[in-house]
Design an enzyme around this catalytic site. Structure first.
Site, PDB file in Angstrom:
ATOM      1  N   ARG A 144      -0.253   4.397  -0.716  1.00 33.66           N
ATOM      2  CA  ARG A 144      -1.067   5.498  -0.151  1.00 33.66           C
ATOM      3  C   ARG A 144      -1.171   6.746  -1.014  1.00 33.66           C
ATOM      4  O   ARG A 144      -1.798   7.712  -0.582  1.00 33.66           O
ATOM      5  CB  ARG A 144      -0.547   5.912   1.237  1.00 33.66           C
ATOM      6  CG  ARG A 144      -0.430   4.792   2.258  1.00 33.66           C
ATOM      7  CD  ARG A 144      -1.745   4.147   2.567  1.00 33.66           C
ATOM      8  NE  ARG A 144      -1.643   3.258   3.724  1.00 33.66           N
ATOM      9  CZ  ARG A 144      -2.375   2.161   3.868  1.00 33.66           C
ATOM     10  NH1 ARG A 144      -3.276   1.812   2.960  1.00 33.66           N
ATOM     11  NH2 ARG A 144      -2.243   1.409   4.931  1.00 33.66           N
ATOM     12  N   HIS A 171       0.874  -1.183   0.000  1.00 34.19           N
ATOM     13  CA  HIS A 171       0.000   0.000   0.000  1.00 34.19           C
ATOM     14  C   HIS A 171       0.903   1.221   0.000  1.00 34.19           C
ATOM     15  O   HIS A 171       1.629   1.454   0.970  1.00 34.19           O
ATOM     16  CB  HIS A 171      -0.906  -0.005   1.239  1.00 34.19           C
ATOM     17  CG  HIS A 171      -1.793  -1.214   1.309  1.00 34.19           C
ATOM     18  ND1 HIS A 171      -3.071  -1.242   0.780  1.00 34.19           N
ATOM     19  CD2 HIS A 171      -1.573  -2.455   1.806  1.00 34.19           C
ATOM     20  CE1 HIS A 171      -3.606  -2.440   0.973  1.00 34.19           C
ATOM     21  NE2 HIS A 171      -2.721  -3.203   1.590  1.00 34.19           N
ATOM     22  N   ASP A 189       2.524  -7.025   2.295  1.00 34.50           N
ATOM     23  CA  ASP A 189       1.347  -6.245   2.726  1.00 34.50           C
ATOM     24  C   ASP A 189       1.794  -4.991   3.494  1.00 34.50           C
ATOM     25  O   ASP A 189       1.182  -4.616   4.507  1.00 34.50           O
ATOM     26  CB  ASP A 189       0.380  -7.084   3.564  1.00 34.50           C
ATOM     27  CG  ASP A 189      -1.004  -6.429   3.665  1.00 34.50           C
ATOM     28  OD1 ASP A 189      -1.210  -5.364   3.042  1.00 34.50           O
ATOM     29  OD2 ASP A 189      -1.869  -6.986   4.360  1.00 34.50           O
ATOM     30  N   HIS A 230      -2.475 -12.710   1.450  1.00 28.09           N
ATOM     31  CA  HIS A 230      -2.179 -12.908   2.882  1.00 28.09           C
ATOM     32  C   HIS A 230      -2.928 -14.060   3.559  1.00 28.09           C
ATOM     33  O   HIS A 230      -3.718 -13.858   4.484  1.00 28.09           O
ATOM     34  CB  HIS A 230      -2.393 -11.612   3.676  1.00 28.09           C
ATOM     35  CG  HIS A 230      -3.593 -10.780   3.327  1.00 28.09           C
ATOM     36  ND1 HIS A 230      -4.863 -11.296   3.238  1.00 28.09           N
ATOM     37  CD2 HIS A 230      -3.693  -9.460   3.054  1.00 28.09           C
ATOM     38  CE1 HIS A 230      -5.682 -10.322   2.924  1.00 28.09           C
ATOM     39  NE2 HIS A 230      -5.014  -9.200   2.800  1.00 28.09           N
ATOM     40  N   HIS A 286      -9.074 -10.738  -1.081  1.00 24.99           N
ATOM     41  CA  HIS A 286      -8.913 -10.543   0.365  1.00 24.99           C
ATOM     42  C   HIS A 286     -10.039 -11.364   0.971  1.00 24.99           C
ATOM     43  O   HIS A 286     -11.164 -10.905   1.089  1.00 24.99           O
ATOM     44  CB  HIS A 286      -9.043  -9.052   0.709  1.00 24.99           C
ATOM     45  CG  HIS A 286      -8.968  -8.752   2.183  1.00 24.99           C
ATOM     46  ND1 HIS A 286      -7.989  -7.971   2.735  1.00 24.99           N
ATOM     47  CD2 HIS A 286      -9.745  -9.139   3.216  1.00 24.99           C
ATOM     48  CE1 HIS A 286      -8.166  -7.882   4.035  1.00 24.99           C
ATOM     49  NE2 HIS A 286      -9.241  -8.574   4.362  1.00 24.99           N
TER      50      HIS A 286
END
Ligand code: DOR
Length: 433
Positions: free
Chosen positions: A67, A65, A308, A235, A182
């Site tokens: 952002r 991520h 992650d 994950h 996810h």
């Protein structure tokens, strides 16, 4: 691409793509691997001493991520890219849960533009599977792939409507990219913030049960089987999910999977002191789950290690456990943390490197993960023996949310080369851009 010549001298060459583990040199020229082996003629080249170190293909992170846009106070593409190369990553795929969401080709374009200008690591945008990550209306997949998206995911949120997920998988086949799930049933998660079990009871915090993951992963495996699409499970954290993926593979479902360094090495006991830096989604699980994830990684059920990397600001993590956002930063600690599997004789160095570079590159269908002559010169030089104390404030991420802060770690990236350019050296720092 760079015209510089770099001579990496005297290391242990680990090239999973060629099943190669031997001592030697690597010569880089014109942005590609020019030669490998002993006795190279490399006069005039910049020398990097790799004595005692591993020379591996640069790591490829399937899951991060960055952002940007929208939450640059946590991270941006420049700081995330710098942090990545400091951890040995030559390329990182970034999730779509930016603000606004990456659900539009213009946004994918923007991310790639920024990456070209600001990031020493290659950046591969993952586009949202549904508009606004709302799980209702599919995104324009072919336009997004045309703009450079490498996969689709509503990561952070589960597509709860099985009909929508089916269509996402069906359409993903037309553009030949994976759908990353996810897998957590939102209703079973409810307001759970730690693994449901003795730890959640002891802490008096709402539990997130392992079955929340298992049910959704099983659903998505069945839908992948129905549609013939490539499902990638993000994950993986539970024993049941590992078993379900193993069974699905055995019956020929096109599934790949990743596990994070934290789900491989930390149990839910890491949150016993209410450390919000160990609050992640999915949560850290039981010792039996950790064992199953390790076994899955070793036997090939799980293909890849993905960080992650999920930066959050200090003021956001410095809250009650129930309200602090989930996520931890992981680029700069991934290698020493997962070296535990080598120290424990569960994986050979070559097999570890395969899961950090060759397999993730294959899943994303990107170059990388290879040191063969002519391959793009994305290289990580890694010292597996050096010990250092990790201080996130001295790292490159804008955020500090790491459960490993203050730990003495063993193993470190000492140099990273991307497209033939030395972009990071442990003594000189990030060198480009
Ligand atoms: O821990 C996590 N943080 N898991 C996710 O799926 C999302 C991520 C984030 O964006 O912070």
């Amino acid at each position: 691409m760079s015209d510089r010549r770099i001579w990496i001298r005297g290391g242990r060459i680990l090239d999973p793509a060629a099943e190669r583990d031997e001592s030697g040199d690597v010569l880089i020229e014109g942005g590609v691997i020019a030669a490998t082996g002993a006795g190279l003629d490399a006069r005039g080249a910049e020398v990097i001493d790799a004595n005692g170190a591993w020379i591996a293909p640069g790591f490829v992170d399937l899951h991060s991520h960055l952002r940007e846009p929208g939450q640059e106070y946590k991270e941006d593409i420049a700081s995330g890219g710098r942090s990545a190369v400091a951890g040995g990553f030559a390329a990182v795929a970034c999730m779509a849960n930016t603000q606004p969401v990456n659900d539009d080709p213009a946004m994918t374009d923007f991310i790639l533009d920024r990456a070209t200008q600001d990031s020493p690591a290659r950046v591969y945008p993952i586009a949202a599977a549904t508009r606004g990550l709302e799980g209702v209306v599919m995104t324009e997949m072919s336009a997004l792939v045309g703009a450079g998206a490498v996969a689709f995911s509503d990561d952070g949120k589960t597509i709860m409507d099985g009909g929508v997920m089916r269509h996402v998988l069906e359409y993903s086949r037309l553009v030949s990219v994976p759908v990353i799930t996810h897998g957590e049933d939102r209703y079973l998660v409810a307001n759970g913030v730690v693994n449901e079990g003795p730890v959640s009871t002891k802490l008096g915090l709402p539990g997130n049960p392992a079955v929340a993951e298992e049910i959704l992963v099983v659903r998505d495996l069945i839908l992948a089987e129905l549609t013939g699409a490539h499902l990638h499970v993000a994950h993986v954290s539970t024993r049941g999910a590992v078993a379900a993926i193993r069974q699905a593979r055995d019956r020929g479902v096109h599934v790949t999977a990743e596990v994070t360094p934290h789900h491989l090495t930390l149990t839910d006991e890491a949150v016993l002191g209410y450390d919000t830096n160990a609050k992640v989604s999915p949560p850290l699980r039981s010792a039996a789950d950790v064992r199953a994830c390790r076994e899955g990684l070793v036997d090939g059920t799980i293909d890849a290690i993905a960080t992650d990397h999920a930066p959050h600001a200090v003021h956001e993590k410095d809250l009650e456990f129930t309200v602090a956002p989930p996520g931890l930063i992981g680029f700069e600690t991934a290698f020493p943390v997962v070296l535990d599997l080598v120290r424990n004789s569960e994986l050979s160095p070559l097999e570890l490197v395969r899961r950090l570079s060759t397999n993730p590159a294959r899943i994303l269908k990107r170059p990388g993960g290879s040191l063969e002559v002519g391959a793009p010169a994305d290289v990580a030089i890694l010292d597996p023996d050096t010990s250092w104390t990790y201080d996130p404030a001295k790292g490159y991420s804008k955020s500090r949310n790491s459960p490993w802060a203050g730990w003495t770690l063993t193993g470190r990236a000492i140099a990273t080369i991307v497209g033939g350019r030395l972009v990071y050296h442990v003594e000189r720092g990030v060198l480009y851009p």
